[in-house]
Design an enzyme around this catalytic site. Structure first.
Site, PDB file in Angstrom:
ATOM      1  N   LYS A   1     -16.605  98.916  53.459  1.00 24.81           N
ATOM      2  CA  LYS A   1     -16.866  98.327  54.784  1.00 24.81           C
ATOM      3  C   LYS A   1     -15.598  98.304  55.635  1.00 24.81           C
ATOM      4  CE  LYS A   1     -18.234  94.201  53.542  1.00 24.81           C
ATOM      5  NZ  LYS A   1     -18.032  94.282  52.085  1.00 24.81           N
TER       6      LYS A   1
ATOM      7  N   ARG B   1     -22.540  86.289  54.770  1.00 31.81           N
ATOM      8  CA  ARG B   1     -22.513  86.474  53.324  1.00 31.81           C
ATOM      9  C   ARG B   1     -23.565  85.649  52.611  1.00 31.81           C
ATOM     10  NH1 ARG B   1     -17.105  88.710  52.916  1.00 31.81           N
ATOM     11  NH2 ARG B   1     -16.535  89.263  50.836  1.00 31.81           N
TER      12      ARG B   1
ATOM     13  N   ARG C   1      -8.011 100.011  44.410  1.00 27.69           N
ATOM     14  CA  ARG C   1      -7.441  99.228  45.511  1.00 27.69           C
ATOM     15  C   ARG C   1      -6.457  98.190  44.974  1.00 27.69           C
ATOM     16  NH1 ARG C   1     -11.682  96.140  49.222  1.00 27.69           N
ATOM     17  NH2 ARG C   1     -11.750  94.689  47.501  1.00 27.69           N
TER      18      ARG C   1
ATOM     19  N   ARG D   1      -4.192  92.999  46.091  1.00 27.24           N
ATOM     20  CA  ARG D   1      -4.895  91.800  46.566  1.00 27.24           C
ATOM     21  C   ARG D   1      -5.082  90.811  45.423  1.00 27.24           C
ATOM     22  NH1 ARG D   1     -10.152  92.866  50.303  1.00 27.24           N
ATOM     23  NH2 ARG D   1     -10.917  91.141  49.040  1.00 27.24           N
TER      24      ARG D   1
ATOM     25  N   ARG E   1     -17.081  88.100  42.373  1.00 25.92           N
ATOM     26  CA  ARG E   1     -17.460  88.517  43.733  1.00 25.92           C
ATOM     27  C   ARG E   1     -18.718  89.372  43.725  1.00 25.92           C
ATOM     28  NH1 ARG E   1     -12.204  91.122  44.672  1.00 25.92           N
ATOM     29  NH2 ARG E   1     -12.930  91.974  46.633  1.00 25.92           N
TER      30      ARG E   1
HETATM   31  P1  AMP Z   1     -13.476  90.347  51.888  1.00 25.20           P
HETATM   32  O1  AMP Z   1     -12.159  90.852  52.367  1.00 25.20           O
HETATM   33  O2  AMP Z   1     -14.568  90.479  52.912  1.00 25.20           O
HETATM   34  O3  AMP Z   1     -13.875  90.919  50.553  1.00 25.20           O
HETATM   35  O4  AMP Z   1     -13.313  88.770  51.669  1.00 25.20           O
HETATM   36  C1  AMP Z   1     -12.383  88.255  50.738  1.00 25.20           C
HETATM   37  C2  AMP Z   1     -12.740  86.812  50.391  1.00 25.20           C
HETATM   38  O5  AMP Z   1     -12.708  86.005  51.565  1.00 25.20           O
HETATM   39  C3  AMP Z   1     -14.144  86.613  49.824  1.00 25.20           C
HETATM   40  O6  AMP Z   1     -14.217  86.872  48.440  1.00 25.20           O
HETATM   41  C4  AMP Z   1     -14.385  85.150  50.169  1.00 25.20           C
HETATM   42  O7  AMP Z   1     -13.676  84.296  49.294  1.00 25.20           O
HETATM   43  C5  AMP Z   1     -13.743  85.032  51.535  1.00 25.20           C
HETATM   44  N1  AMP Z   1     -14.724  85.348  52.608  1.00 25.20           N
HETATM   45  C6  AMP Z   1     -14.706  86.419  53.458  1.00 25.20           C
HETATM   46  N2  AMP Z   1     -15.762  86.381  54.288  1.00 25.20           N
HETATM   47  C7  AMP Z   1     -16.467  85.279  53.947  1.00 25.20           C
HETATM   48  C8  AMP Z   1     -17.675  84.687  54.413  1.00 25.20           C
HETATM   49  N3  AMP Z   1     -18.389  85.260  55.393  1.00 25.20           N
HETATM   50  N4  AMP Z   1     -18.098  83.546  53.820  1.00 25.20           N
HETATM   51  C9  AMP Z   1     -17.392  82.952  52.838  1.00 25.20           C
HETATM   52  N5  AMP Z   1     -16.264  83.454  52.334  1.00 25.20           N
HETATM   53  C10 AMP Z   1     -15.791  84.611  52.888  1.00 25.20           C
END
Ligand code: AMP
Length: 190
Positions: free
Chosen positions: A13, A88, A127, A133, A144
């Protein structure tokens, strides 16, 4: 163009949104990036979010909605956006619908990037090496993916039932996937 990009962790994404923003000429809004920015800046919000993120859990709906609301109030969003990482769960999908209605910016398209689970695990491992990360460790990745199945997959069904979902195959070279996305978005862009 107001686009919501959906898909599991590792589906590409973020990478594809970065490419699409040049094509669509709208900003890429990643809630994960916004949260990582708060963590890096050492804000109170970042401090609250860090442990939750590192464990692979979802940060509270309230924090996310507040953060998104202020981001969508910025001037560069006037012509649209690519939203990556939100909604989410179903409560967030509902909140997003209401927020977009309130600001008069209804969603044009919801696109799901589809990638088989085995490939997701492989990509995230790659990654982890490249980016380091904190939440790309095996335990957090498992969590996740589980959170995605339990909380985010219903969002996909929600948009599907409304007839608003477009599914795009996320397997292949980066250019190939970008081309597929651009083709899939053509009707919404016109
Ligand atoms: P991402 O970079 O989108 O994979 O997000 C990394 C982490 O940020 C996720 O595993 C969540 O802990 C938090 N996070 C990102 N977007 C959301 C969301 N819409 N709702 C809740 N937690 C989020």
């Amino acid at each position: 163009m107001r686009l919501v990009l959906l898909g599991p962790p590792g589906s590409g994404k973020g990478t594809q949104a970065t490419r699409l923003k040049d094509f669509l000429k709208v900003p890429h809004i990643s809630t994960g990036d916004l949260l990582r920015g708060e963590v890096a800046a050492g804000t109170e919000l970042g401090k609250q979010a860090k442990a939750v993120m590192d464990a692979g859990n979802l940060v509270s709906d309230e924090i996310l909605l507040g953060m998104l609301e202020s981001r969508l109030a910025q001037a560069d969003v006037a012509n649209g956006f690519i939203l990556d990482g939100y909604p989410r769960n179903l409560a967030q999908a509902d909140a997003l619908g209401q927020l977009l209605q309130r600001i008069g910016q209804p969603m044009d398209a919801a696109v799901q990037l589809e990638v088989p689970t085995e490939l997701l695990v492989e990509r995230i491992a790659g990654r982890a090496k490249a980016e380091g990360r904190a939440d790309d460790n095996p335990e957090s990745v498992r969590k996740r993916l589980q959170v995605y199945e339990d909380s985010t997959a219903p969002v996909i069904n929600f948009y599907k039932q409304q007839g608003r979902l477009t599914v795009v195959d996320g397997v292949g070279e980066l250019d190939e996937v970008t081309d597929r996305l651009i083709k899939a978005l053509a009707p919404a862009k016109a």
